[in-house]
Design a protein around this motif. Structure first.
Motif, PDB file in Angstrom:
ATOM      1  N   GLU A 233       0.846  -1.203   0.000  1.00 53.01           N
ATOM      2  CA  GLU A 233       0.000   0.000   0.000  1.00 53.01           C
ATOM      3  C   GLU A 233       0.881   1.252   0.000  1.00 53.01           C
ATOM      4  O   GLU A 233       0.637   2.207  -0.742  1.00 53.01           O
ATOM      5  CB  GLU A 233      -0.882  -0.039   1.252  1.00 53.01           C
ATOM      6  CG  GLU A 233      -1.849   1.120   1.391  1.00 53.01           C
ATOM      7  CD  GLU A 233      -2.593   1.074   2.740  1.00 53.01           C
ATOM      8  OE1 GLU A 233      -2.338   0.167   3.554  1.00 53.01           O
ATOM      9  OE2 GLU A 233      -3.409   1.991   2.968  1.00 53.01           O
ATOM     10  N   VAL A 234       1.922   1.239   0.825  1.00 55.22           N
ATOM     11  CA  VAL A 234       2.832   2.381   0.908  1.00 55.22           C
ATOM     12  C   VAL A 234       3.426   2.656  -0.475  1.00 55.22           C
ATOM     13  O   VAL A 234       3.413   3.798  -0.969  1.00 55.22           O
ATOM     14  CB  VAL A 234       3.955   2.109   1.945  1.00 55.22           C
ATOM     15  CG1 VAL A 234       5.049   3.163   1.853  1.00 55.22           C
ATOM     16  CG2 VAL A 234       3.372   2.052   3.349  1.00 55.22           C
ATOM     17  N   LEU A 235       3.940   1.611  -1.117  1.00 58.02           N
ATOM     18  CA  LEU A 235       4.599   1.799  -2.425  1.00 58.02           C
ATOM     19  C   LEU A 235       3.601   2.249  -3.488  1.00 58.02           C
ATOM     20  O   LEU A 235       3.905   3.103  -4.325  1.00 58.02           O
ATOM     21  CB  LEU A 235       5.302   0.507  -2.854  1.00 58.02           C
ATOM     22  CG  LEU A 235       6.497   0.102  -1.980  1.00 58.02           C
ATOM     23  CD1 LEU A 235       7.094  -1.215  -2.473  1.00 58.02           C
ATOM     24  CD2 LEU A 235       7.581   1.179  -1.961  1.00 58.02           C
ATOM     25  N   ARG A 236       2.393   1.684  -3.446  1.00 61.48           N
ATOM     26  CA  ARG A 236       1.376   2.025  -4.456  1.00 61.48           C
ATOM     27  C   ARG A 236       0.987   3.499  -4.347  1.00 61.48           C
ATOM     28  O   ARG A 236       0.979   4.236  -5.335  1.00 61.48           O
ATOM     29  CB  ARG A 236       0.152   1.118  -4.262  1.00 61.48           C
ATOM     30  CG  ARG A 236      -0.914   1.233  -5.333  1.00 61.48           C
ATOM     31  CD  ARG A 236      -2.023   0.195  -5.153  1.00 61.48           C
ATOM     32  NE  ARG A 236      -2.491   0.077  -3.772  1.00 61.48           N
ATOM     33  CZ  ARG A 236      -3.277   0.954  -3.158  1.00 61.48           C
ATOM     34  NH1 ARG A 236      -3.684   2.035  -3.785  1.00 61.48           N
ATOM     35  NH2 ARG A 236      -3.660   0.750  -1.910  1.00 61.48           N
ATOM     36  N   VAL A 237       0.726   3.960  -3.137  1.00 63.98           N
ATOM     37  CA  VAL A 237       0.292   5.359  -2.966  1.00 63.98           C
ATOM     38  C   VAL A 237       1.454   6.302  -3.257  1.00 63.98           C
ATOM     39  O   VAL A 237       1.275   7.358  -3.865  1.00 63.98           O
ATOM     40  CB  VAL A 237      -0.292   5.595  -1.553  1.00 63.98           C
ATOM     41  CG1 VAL A 237      -0.673   7.052  -1.366  1.00 63.98           C
ATOM     42  CG2 VAL A 237      -1.500   4.699  -1.329  1.00 63.98           C
ATOM     43  N   PHE A 238       2.651   5.916  -2.862  1.00 63.04           N
ATOM     44  CA  PHE A 238       3.801   6.777  -3.157  1.00 63.04           C
ATOM     45  C   PHE A 238       3.959   6.907  -4.674  1.00 63.04           C
ATOM     46  O   PHE A 238       4.131   8.011  -5.207  1.00 63.04           O
ATOM     47  CB  PHE A 238       5.082   6.214  -2.523  1.00 63.04           C
ATOM     48  CG  PHE A 238       6.115   7.278  -2.290  1.00 63.04           C
ATOM     49  CD1 PHE A 238       6.190   7.945  -1.070  1.00 63.04           C
ATOM     50  CD2 PHE A 238       7.001   7.651  -3.287  1.00 63.04           C
ATOM     51  CE1 PHE A 238       7.122   8.952  -0.856  1.00 63.04           C
ATOM     52  CE2 PHE A 238       7.939   8.654  -3.090  1.00 63.04           C
ATOM     53  CZ  PHE A 238       7.999   9.301  -1.867  1.00 63.04           C
ATOM     54  N   ALA A 239       3.858   5.767  -5.366  1.00 60.79           N
ATOM     55  CA  ALA A 239       4.022   5.784  -6.832  1.00 60.79           C
ATOM     56  C   ALA A 239       2.956   6.673  -7.478  1.00 60.79           C
ATOM     57  O   ALA A 239       3.239   7.403  -8.436  1.00 60.79           O
ATOM     58  CB  ALA A 239       3.936   4.370  -7.387  1.00 60.79           C
ATOM     59  N   ALA A 240       1.747   6.654  -6.932  1.00 60.25           N
ATOM     60  CA  ALA A 240       0.660   7.453  -7.520  1.00 60.25           C
ATOM     61  C   ALA A 240       0.909   8.946  -7.329  1.00 60.25           C
ATOM     62  O   ALA A 240       0.333   9.765  -8.055  1.00 60.25           O
ATOM     63  CB  ALA A 240      -0.672   7.056  -6.873  1.00 60.25           C
ATOM     64  N   ASN A 241       1.738   9.306  -6.382  1.00 54.93           N
ATOM     65  CA  ASN A 241       1.963  10.730  -6.081  1.00 54.93           C
ATOM     66  C   ASN A 241       3.357  11.221  -6.439  1.00 54.93           C
ATOM     67  O   ASN A 241       3.671  12.392  -6.220  1.00 54.93           O
ATOM     68  CB  ASN A 241       1.718  10.981  -4.594  1.00 54.93           C
ATOM     69  CG  ASN A 241       0.245  10.977  -4.247  1.00 54.93           C
ATOM     70  OD1 ASN A 241      -0.455  11.959  -4.459  1.00 54.93           O
ATOM     71  ND2 ASN A 241      -0.244   9.851  -3.763  1.00 54.93           N
ATOM     72  N   VAL A 242       4.191  10.311  -6.964  1.00 55.10           N
ATOM     73  CA  VAL A 242       5.608  10.667  -7.094  1.00 55.10           C
ATOM     74  C   VAL A 242       5.846  11.778  -8.134  1.00 55.10           C
ATOM     75  O   VAL A 242       6.713  12.633  -7.936  1.00 55.10           O
ATOM     76  CB  VAL A 242       6.474   9.401  -7.353  1.00 55.10           C
ATOM     77  CG1 VAL A 242       6.377   8.923  -8.775  1.00 55.10           C
ATOM     78  CG2 VAL A 242       7.912   9.646  -6.947  1.00 55.10           C
ATOM     79  N   ASP A 243       5.038  11.822  -9.181  1.00 54.09           N
ATOM     80  CA  ASP A 243       5.241  12.876 -10.191  1.00 54.09           C
ATOM     81  C   ASP A 243       4.905  14.245  -9.603  1.00 54.09           C
ATOM     82  O   ASP A 243       5.615  15.220  -9.823  1.00 54.09           O
ATOM     83  CB  ASP A 243       4.395  12.617 -11.437  1.00 54.09           C
ATOM     84  CG  ASP A 243       4.986  11.474 -12.256  1.00 54.09           C
ATOM     85  OD1 ASP A 243       6.187  11.182 -12.053  1.00 54.09           O
ATOM     86  OD2 ASP A 243       4.247  10.861 -13.045  1.00 54.09           O
ATOM     87  N   ARG A 244       3.798  14.284  -8.853  1.00 58.98           N
ATOM     88  CA  ARG A 244       3.412  15.524  -8.176  1.00 58.98           C
ATOM     89  C   ARG A 244       4.492  15.975  -7.216  1.00 58.98           C
ATOM     90  O   ARG A 244       4.861  17.142  -7.138  1.00 58.98           O
ATOM     91  CB  ARG A 244       2.130  15.261  -7.370  1.00 58.98           C
ATOM     92  CG  ARG A 244       0.957  15.932  -7.963  1.00 58.98           C
ATOM     93  CD  ARG A 244      -0.280  16.077  -7.212  1.00 58.98           C
ATOM     94  NE  ARG A 244      -0.671  15.245  -6.111  1.00 58.98           N
ATOM     95  CZ  ARG A 244      -1.610  15.630  -5.250  1.00 58.98           C
ATOM     96  NH1 ARG A 244      -2.173  16.819  -5.373  1.00 58.98           N
ATOM     97  NH2 ARG A 244      -1.990  14.847  -4.291  1.00 58.98           N
TER      98      ARG A 244
END
Ligand code: ADE
Length: 280
Positions: A233-244
């Protein structure tokens, strides 16, 4: 002439954040404390020379308690860095700090157990140098100028970051029990992570400006009613926000003062004391 092996601003990338710059020069840096987590990647953002270091190493092979924090900060300083931005994934300790929240903390609580948190431990370095006894102030652990730059950058990208709050750092690598998490919450702390200490205090010992940008990837066990946090979950949410987050970091880099213009508490953290170390 730009020195390709030099930088003024450092970015230490957290979970899921393994590259930051394009057109980089990769530099392997050795330090008196051993090797840092990975090579240092040097490049440019908005005309500023930046050094990027993936905190867990590329591919995330280092758990939080195995990271050589001393080597990481020393390596950055040795290439000229004087201001550091430290993004990291955290759990939210309040229901309103849900996944996707960006919080720029102004306080820190250390609940780690096994980490070497100082350059001034009285032990000789491999070259025989023995550091002096030094006690830096960490009353305000984060750089005010760095925090202001990060908040302005977030606002400029329509990301209403939370201004201030307390980051509690646990030893990990396990997540908190529900009782621990409820206790952290009851203390009034805001977010929980595993890497914010000793990064901030070591930076202070090297008279580096340090700013933490915490990205909430999950509600910690005490703030949710489900089964608790998972690393996926941590990696998934981080990946979803990493460009921002990358965009905010670019703009924060551009908004930071120059090395010469720095006039915050970090610049003179040693108060003229002789650290007994040849700071790079
Ligand atoms: N990093 C991301 N989420 C976390 C959590 N809930 N606890 C500690 N570290 C974290």
């Amino acid at each position: 002439m730009v020195n390709k092996a030099n930088a003024e601003i450092g970015v230490i990338g957290g979970s899921g954040f393994y590259s930051f710059l394009e057109d980089v020069t990769e530099l392997q840096v050795d330090t008196p404390y051993g090797p840092p987590s990975d090579s240092v990647f040097l490049g440019e953002v908005a005309g500023r020379r930046v050094a990027f270091l993936p905190r867990h190493g590329r591919g995330h092979h280092l758990p939080p308690h195995r990271i050589n924090y001393r080597a990481n900060l020393w390596a950055l300083r040795s290439v000229g860095v004087r201001q550091v931005l430290g993004p990291c994934a955290v759990g939210g300790l309040r229901p309103e700090y849900g996944p996707g929240t960006l919080l720029v903390p102004d306080q820190l609580v250390d609940r780690t157990k096994s980490r070497v948190g100082t350059y001034f431990d009285g032990l000789p370095l491999p070259d025989g140098t023995v550091p002096n006894v030094v006690h830096v102030s960490l009353a305000d652990p984060y750089c005010p100028a760095g925090r202001a730059a990060a908040l302005k950058a977030a606002r400029g990208r329509d990301w209403e970051a939370v201004d201030g709050g307390t980051l509690v750092v646990i030893e990990g690598p396990r997540f908190s029990t529900r009782a621990e998490s409820l206790w952290h919450q009851a203390q009034g702390w805001s977010v929980v992570g595993m890497t914010g200490h000793p990064e901030a205090s070591l930076a202070r010992e090297l008279e580096l400006c340090y700013t933490s940008l915490t990205l909430v990837t999950d509600l910690d066990a005490g703030a949710e009613t489900g089964e608790g946090v998972s690393h996926d979950e941590v990696l998934r949410v981080f990946a979803a926000n990493v460009d921002r987050l990358r965009g905010v970091l670019f703009d924060a880099v551009a908004a930071l003062p120059s090395t010469e213009e720095r006039d915050c508490l970090c610049v003179n953290a040693l108060g003229g004391m002789d650290p007994g170390l040849a700071l790079p």
